[in-house]
Design a protein around this motif. Structure first.
Motif, short mmCIF file in Angstrom:
data_model
loop_
_atom_site.label_atom_id
_atom_site.label_comp_id
_atom_site.label_asym_id
_atom_site.label_seq_id
_atom_site.Cartn_x
_atom_site.Cartn_y
_atom_site.Cartn_z
N ASP A 48 0.84 -1.20 0.00
CA ASP A 48 0.00 0.00 0.00
C ASP A 48 0.87 1.25 0.00
N THR A 49 0.39 2.28 -0.67
CA THR A 49 1.06 3.58 -0.62
C THR A 49 0.49 4.34 0.56
N LEU A 50 1.39 4.74 1.46
CA LEU A 50 0.98 5.45 2.68
C LEU A 50 1.55 6.86 2.69
N GLN A 51 0.82 7.76 3.31
CA GLN A 51 1.28 9.14 3.47
C GLN A 51 1.32 9.45 4.96
N ILE A 52 2.45 9.96 5.43
CA ILE A 52 2.61 10.28 6.84
C ILE A 52 2.67 11.79 6.99
N SER A 53 1.88 12.33 7.92
CA SER A 53 1.92 13.77 8.19
C SER A 53 2.31 13.98 9.64
N SER A 54 3.01 15.09 9.87
CA SER A 54 3.48 15.43 11.22
C SER A 54 3.22 16.90 11.46
N SER A 55 2.75 17.23 12.65
CA SER A 55 2.55 18.64 13.01
C SER A 55 2.81 18.81 14.51
N ILE A 56 3.19 20.02 14.86
CA ILE A 56 3.45 20.35 16.26
C ILE A 56 2.16 20.86 16.88
N GLU A 57 1.73 20.22 17.95
CA GLU A 57 0.51 20.65 18.64
C GLU A 57 0.82 21.73 19.69
N ALA A 62 11.08 22.45 27.51
CA ALA A 62 11.98 21.34 27.18
C ALA A 62 11.27 20.21 26.44
N SER A 63 10.03 20.45 26.02
CA SER A 63 9.30 19.37 25.34
C SER A 63 8.32 19.95 24.33
N PHE A 64 7.87 19.07 23.46
CA PHE A 64 6.81 19.46 22.54
C PHE A 64 5.96 18.24 22.22
N VAL A 65 4.73 18.51 21.83
CA VAL A 65 3.79 17.45 21.48
C VAL A 65 3.61 17.47 19.97
N MET A 66 3.74 16.29 19.38
CA MET A 66 3.61 16.15 17.94
C MET A 66 2.44 15.21 17.63
N ILE A 67 1.68 15.60 16.63
CA ILE A 67 0.60 14.75 16.12
C ILE A 67 1.08 14.17 14.80
N ALA A 80 -1.30 9.14 15.91
CA ALA A 80 -0.36 9.08 17.04
C ALA A 80 -0.18 10.46 17.64
N LYS A 81 -0.03 10.47 18.95
CA LYS A 81 0.28 11.70 19.69
C LYS A 81 1.51 11.39 20.52
N LEU A 82 2.58 12.15 20.27
CA LEU A 82 3.85 11.89 20.94
C LEU A 82 4.29 13.09 21.76
N LYS A 83 4.88 12.81 22.89
CA LYS A 83 5.56 13.85 23.66
C LYS A 83 7.04 13.63 23.46
N GLU A 101 12.99 25.85 18.24
CA GLU A 101 11.68 26.35 18.68
C GLU A 101 11.12 27.35 17.67
N LYS A 102 11.94 28.29 17.21
CA LYS A 102 11.49 29.28 16.24
C LYS A 102 11.03 28.62 14.95
N LYS A 103 11.77 27.66 14.47
CA LYS A 103 11.41 26.99 13.21
C LYS A 103 10.13 26.18 13.37
N PHE A 104 9.93 25.55 14.51
CA PHE A 104 8.70 24.78 14.74
C PHE A 104 7.50 25.71 14.87
N ARG A 105 7.69 26.88 15.46
CA ARG A 105 6.58 27.82 15.61
C ARG A 105 6.16 28.41 14.25
N ILE A 106 7.10 28.51 13.33
CA ILE A 106 6.81 29.07 12.00
C ILE A 106 6.13 28.02 11.11
N SER A 107 6.61 26.75 11.21
CA SER A 107 6.11 25.72 10.27
C SER A 107 4.73 25.22 10.61
#
Length: 107
Positions: A48-57, A62-67, A80-83, A101-107
């Motif tokens: 199967d062809t799969l597509q994975i997406s990631s975003s910062i919640e 010292a941490s961030f949550v990613m979906i 998935a929800k990751l810390k 942090e700056k790059k994650f806040r912009i993207s």
């Protein structure tokens, strides 16, 4: 699916002009997974062809949550929800480097 998520996180860091190697060498920072909650909604097959997406919640000191989601034919099949935590080479939590942090806040 965990390997797909890991690769997608690496690609996300690369997409903002950084790398795990650069974070380690220039900022003495490693990013580790503290927790991961995965919901398997539907199966996939070997070719199967799969597509994975990631975003910062959210981002803290010292941490961030990613979906992260995996889609097959535009349908989400895994959520998935990751810390993630930034640590030094000894494994002690440290402040997220400002460049990351700056790059994650912009993207």
């Amino acid at each position: 699916y965990l390997k797909f998520f890991e690769r997608a996180r690496t690609e996300m860091i690369n997409s903002v002009g950084l790398s795990n190697k650069k974070l380690l060498e220039e900022h003495k920072t490693l990013i580790i997974v503290k927790s991961c909650n995965i919901n398997y909604l539907s199966p996939s097959k070997l070719e199967d062809t799969l597509q994975i997406s990631s975003s910062i919640e959210s981002i803290n000191k010292a941490s961030f949550v990613m979906i992260q989601n995996i889609k097959k034919y535009d349908n989400i099949i895994v959520k998935a929800k990751l810390k993630l935590v930034t640590v030094n080479q000894e494994g002690k939590p440290i402040k997220i480097p400002s460049v990351l942090e700056k790059k994650f806040r912009i993207s």
